[in-house]
Design a protein around this motif. Structure first.
Motif, short mmCIF file in Angstrom:
data_model
loop_
_atom_site.label_atom_id
_atom_site.label_comp_id
_atom_site.label_asym_id
_atom_site.label_seq_id
_atom_site.Cartn_x
_atom_site.Cartn_y
_atom_site.Cartn_z
N LEU A 166 -0.43 3.03 14.29
CA LEU A 166 -1.43 3.55 13.36
C LEU A 166 -0.77 4.14 12.12
CD1 LEU A 166 -4.03 5.23 15.75
CD2 LEU A 166 -4.40 3.25 14.28
N VAL A 167 0.34 4.85 12.30
CA VAL A 167 1.07 5.37 11.14
C VAL A 167 1.57 4.23 10.27
CG1 VAL A 167 3.11 6.67 10.43
CG2 VAL A 167 1.73 7.49 12.33
N ARG A 168 2.11 3.21 10.92
CA ARG A 168 2.58 2.04 10.16
C ARG A 168 1.42 1.34 9.47
NH1 ARG A 168 5.96 -0.54 6.98
NH2 ARG A 168 5.92 -2.81 7.29
N LEU A 169 0.29 1.23 10.14
CA LEU A 169 -0.87 0.59 9.53
C LEU A 169 -1.41 1.37 8.35
CD1 LEU A 169 -2.84 -0.65 12.69
CD2 LEU A 169 -1.56 -2.03 11.06
N GLU A 170 -1.32 2.69 8.41
CA GLU A 170 -1.73 3.50 7.26
C GLU A 170 -0.86 3.20 6.05
OE1 GLU A 170 -4.26 5.42 6.80
OE2 GLU A 170 -5.07 5.24 8.82
N GLU A 171 0.45 3.05 6.29
CA GLU A 171 1.34 2.70 5.18
C GLU A 171 1.00 1.31 4.64
OE1 GLU A 171 5.25 2.98 6.70
OE2 GLU A 171 5.20 5.17 6.99
N VAL A 172 0.79 0.37 5.55
CA VAL A 172 0.47 -0.99 5.11
C VAL A 172 -0.87 -1.02 4.40
CG1 VAL A 172 -0.04 -3.32 5.94
CG2 VAL A 172 1.86 -2.05 6.91
N ARG A 173 -1.84 -0.25 4.91
CA ARG A 173 -3.14 -0.21 4.24
C ARG A 173 -3.02 0.37 2.84
NH1 ARG A 173 -8.15 2.90 6.95
NH2 ARG A 173 -6.73 4.66 6.74
N PHE A 174 -2.17 1.40 2.66
CA PHE A 174 -1.97 1.96 1.33
C PHE A 174 -1.36 0.92 0.40
CE2 PHE A 174 0.87 4.10 -1.69
CZ PHE A 174 -0.06 4.88 -2.36
N LYS A 175 -0.35 0.17 0.90
CA LYS A 175 0.28 -0.85 0.07
C LYS A 175 -0.72 -1.93 -0.31
CE LYS A 175 4.97 -0.36 1.94
NZ LYS A 175 6.07 -1.04 2.65
N ILE A 176 -1.49 -2.38 0.68
CA ILE A 176 -2.44 -3.47 0.40
C ILE A 176 -3.56 -2.98 -0.52
CG2 ILE A 176 -4.10 -5.04 1.47
CD1 ILE A 176 -2.34 -5.18 3.89
N ASN A 177 -4.01 -1.75 -0.32
CA ASN A 177 -5.05 -1.20 -1.20
C ASN A 177 -4.53 -1.08 -2.63
OD1 ASN A 177 -7.47 -0.10 -1.94
ND2 ASN A 177 -6.98 1.95 -1.24
N ARG A 178 -3.29 -0.62 -2.77
CA ARG A 178 -2.71 -0.55 -4.11
C ARG A 178 -2.56 -1.95 -4.70
NH1 ARG A 178 3.09 2.05 -4.42
NH2 ARG A 178 3.52 0.09 -3.32
N GLU A 179 -2.17 -2.92 -3.86
CA GLU A 179 -2.05 -4.30 -4.33
C GLU A 179 -3.41 -4.84 -4.80
OE1 GLU A 179 0.19 -7.73 -5.18
OE2 GLU A 179 0.86 -5.73 -4.56
N ASN A 228 4.15 -12.41 0.63
CA ASN A 228 4.73 -11.41 1.54
C ASN A 228 3.71 -10.33 1.91
OD1 ASN A 228 7.19 -12.71 1.56
ND2 ASN A 228 8.02 -11.49 -0.14
N ILE A 229 2.90 -9.93 0.92
CA ILE A 229 1.88 -8.92 1.22
C ILE A 229 0.86 -9.48 2.22
CG2 ILE A 229 -0.12 -7.73 0.23
CD1 ILE A 229 2.40 -6.27 -0.32
N LYS A 230 0.43 -10.71 2.01
CA LYS A 230 -0.52 -11.31 2.96
C LYS A 230 0.12 -11.51 4.33
CE LYS A 230 -3.57 -15.29 3.57
NZ LYS A 230 -3.02 -15.66 4.89
N GLN A 231 1.38 -11.98 4.33
CA GLN A 231 2.06 -12.17 5.61
C GLN A 231 2.31 -10.84 6.31
OE1 GLN A 231 2.60 -15.20 6.82
NE2 GLN A 231 3.31 -14.27 8.73
N LEU A 232 2.56 -9.79 5.54
CA LEU A 232 2.72 -8.46 6.12
C LEU A 232 1.44 -8.02 6.83
CD1 LEU A 232 4.30 -5.78 6.46
CD2 LEU A 232 3.40 -5.10 4.23
N ALA A 233 0.31 -8.25 6.16
CA ALA A 233 -0.97 -7.91 6.79
C ALA A 233 -1.21 -8.74 8.05
CB ALA A 233 -2.11 -8.11 5.79
N GLU A 234 -0.88 -10.04 7.97
CA GLU A 234 -1.08 -10.90 9.15
C GLU A 234 -0.19 -10.47 10.31
OE1 GLU A 234 -3.31 -13.19 9.56
OE2 GLU A 234 -4.11 -13.15 7.53
N ASN A 235 1.07 -10.14 9.99
CA ASN A 235 1.98 -9.70 11.05
C ASN A 235 1.51 -8.40 11.69
OD1 ASN A 235 3.61 -11.90 10.51
ND2 ASN A 235 4.96 -10.78 9.14
N GLU A 236 1.08 -7.47 10.85
CA GLU A 236 0.59 -6.20 11.39
C GLU A 236 -0.67 -6.41 12.22
OE1 GLU A 236 2.08 -3.36 11.37
OE2 GLU A 236 3.75 -4.10 10.16
N LEU A 237 -1.53 -7.33 11.76
CA LEU A 237 -2.74 -7.62 12.54
C LEU A 237 -2.37 -8.21 13.90
CD1 LEU A 237 -5.10 -9.12 9.81
CD2 LEU A 237 -5.49 -7.03 11.11
#
Length: 433
Positions: A166-179, A228-237
């Motif tokens: 969840l902590v990692r997902l919060e970081e990824v969500r922040f990156k994707i939201n900023r993107e 990479n951003i999309k693949q990051l989201a897919e990997n985290e999912l």
């Protein structure tokens, strides 16, 4: 008729020859033709340049607008892809939080079984020494305790992994939201630029428009970053879904293992209670028979003592007869038949007394053994009763876990949506199926 004379005066300049004059006229004509040809060529080339420059300018503007449109479409495509991944990421984060909360609730719900099992083990430790055995209920109870502790460790590890994820997902969500915000801002900027034309009011010359902006990157690098951003989201999912599924499987497996172990434990308790009850019934029967046998043996000993007492009179009588006959006169003292018969009677009575006394001793010894064994049977029967009461109390306490589990399952109906669909569609279920 008068005669007039015309006087003409010539300028004092050099007169040209007609050929020179004609040559000058020809030269002027040729120069004029050349200048007109040059002007015509200039006009044609200017018109061509104007047309070509307008065409090239319009075409360059069109290409630029087309490129901006394609860029906006590409930005919109990537923004949609990343937005969809972001939406799935939001749903997965919420699902992981719910699953983590369910795992923590499951972990909290196992505190009660631990205390119950500890109390069950303490209750069974209250049995007396002859009844404390390494039996099946003890083994199954320890197995249940081991399963509970193992489930707790697994759930704690999964909750820790879920928290870290969840902590990692919060970081990824922040990156994707900023993107997404950057792409939306870029798309708005490109749309505003696409809406500009040559008549716009906010256009002007710029100092150095052809410079490369600082911290700019190539298109390939930008495209790689978007991928990479999309693949990051897919990997985290994928990782989040794997952790969530592992938590679901772990919770269900722990429930199934615990439920199966509870059933085995209660079965061993009931079997142990049955065996203890069977042993108790056997001991009660043996106690009854021993008491009857002790009573009969006591009566028999009394009969033997009475028989021994009755033989005492006969022995005294025979000995008295022998002693009295020994006092006869000398001439009458003879070893006649009555003497031999009396001697035989005394020997037989003494042998009978000895046999009776031995039999009485054996009967009393047997009676003592019976009494001692009856005392042991009584003590063991009391131990069996205490063990039976202890196991029954432990079983009743252990069955409260099933009642709580049934209450939880009753509150949480996994087929609630199915029942609702059946009710809405008015489907009549065949009871034979």
């Amino acid at each position: 008729m008068s005669f007039h004379l015309a006087v003409s005066l010539e300028k004092p300049v050099q007169h040209l020859a007609l050929s020179d004059w004609q040559a000058r006229v020809d030269r002027l004509r040729n120069v004029a033709n050349a200048r007109r040809a040059d002007a015509f060529t200039m006009r044609n080339t200017s018109r061509m340049l104007r047309n070509e420059s307008q065409i090239e300018g319009d075409w360059a503007n069109y290409l630029s607008n087309e490129s901006l449109s394609n860029r906006i479409a590409e930005l919109d495509k990537w923004r949609d892809l990343i937005a969809k991944a972001f939406g799935r990421l939001e749903l997965e984060i919420e699902a992981l939080r719910e699953e983590k909360k369910a795992a923590e609730s499951e972990l909290d719900s196992q505190i009660r079984p631990l205390s119950v099992i500890s109390k069950v083990m303490s209750i069974r430790d209250g049995r007396v020494i002859p009844e404390i055995t390494h039996d099946s209920p003890e083994t199954e109870t320890k197995n249940e305790l081991f399963i509970l502790e193992n489930n707790q460790r697994l759930l704690v590890d999964l909750c820790q992994k879920a928290w870290e994820k969840l902590v990692r997902l919060e970081e990824v969500r922040f990156k994707i939201n900023r993107e997404l915000k950057d792409k939306q801002d870029t798309e708005d900027t490109e749309s505003a630029l696409l809406a500009m034309n040559r008549n716009s009011t906010n256009i002007s010359y710029k100092p150095d428009p052809l410079r490369n902006p600082r911290e700019c990157c190539s298109y390939e690098h930008w495209l790689e970053h978007a991928k990479n951003i999309k693949q990051l989201a897919e990997n985290e999912l994928a990782e989040t879904s794997a952790i969530r599924n592992a938590m679901i499987v772990c919770r269900q497996k722990s429930r199934d293992l615990l439920e199966a172990q509870r059933a085995r434990t209660e079965y061993t308790f009931r079997k142990r209670i049955f065996l203890t009850q069977q042993a108790k019934n056997e001991l009660e029967w043996q106690q009854l028979k021993l008491r009857e046998e002790i009573k009969n043996l006591t009566c028999e000993i009394q009969s033997l003592e009475d028989a021994l007492q009755s033989k005492t009179g006969l022995l005294k009588l025979a000995e008295t007869r022998l002693e009295t006959r020994a006092m006869r006169c000398v001439t009458e003292l003879c070893l006649d038949e009555p003497h031999h018969l009396l001697c035989n009677e005394v020997e037989k009575l003494r042998e009978i007394q000895r046999c009776l006394m031995n039999k009485i001793d054996d009967a009393k010894a047997n009676l003592n053994l019976l009494s001692d064994h009856a005392k042991k049977v009584d003590d063991d029967l009391e131990n069996k009763k205490q063990s039976l009461q202890t196991d029954s109390e432990a079983l009743q306490l252990h069955e409260t876990l099933n009642e709580e589990e049934f209450a939880v399952l009753k509150d949480h109906n996994p087929c609630e949506q199915t029942d609702r669909n059946v009710e809405l569609t008015r489907v009549v279920l065949d009871p034979r199926k």
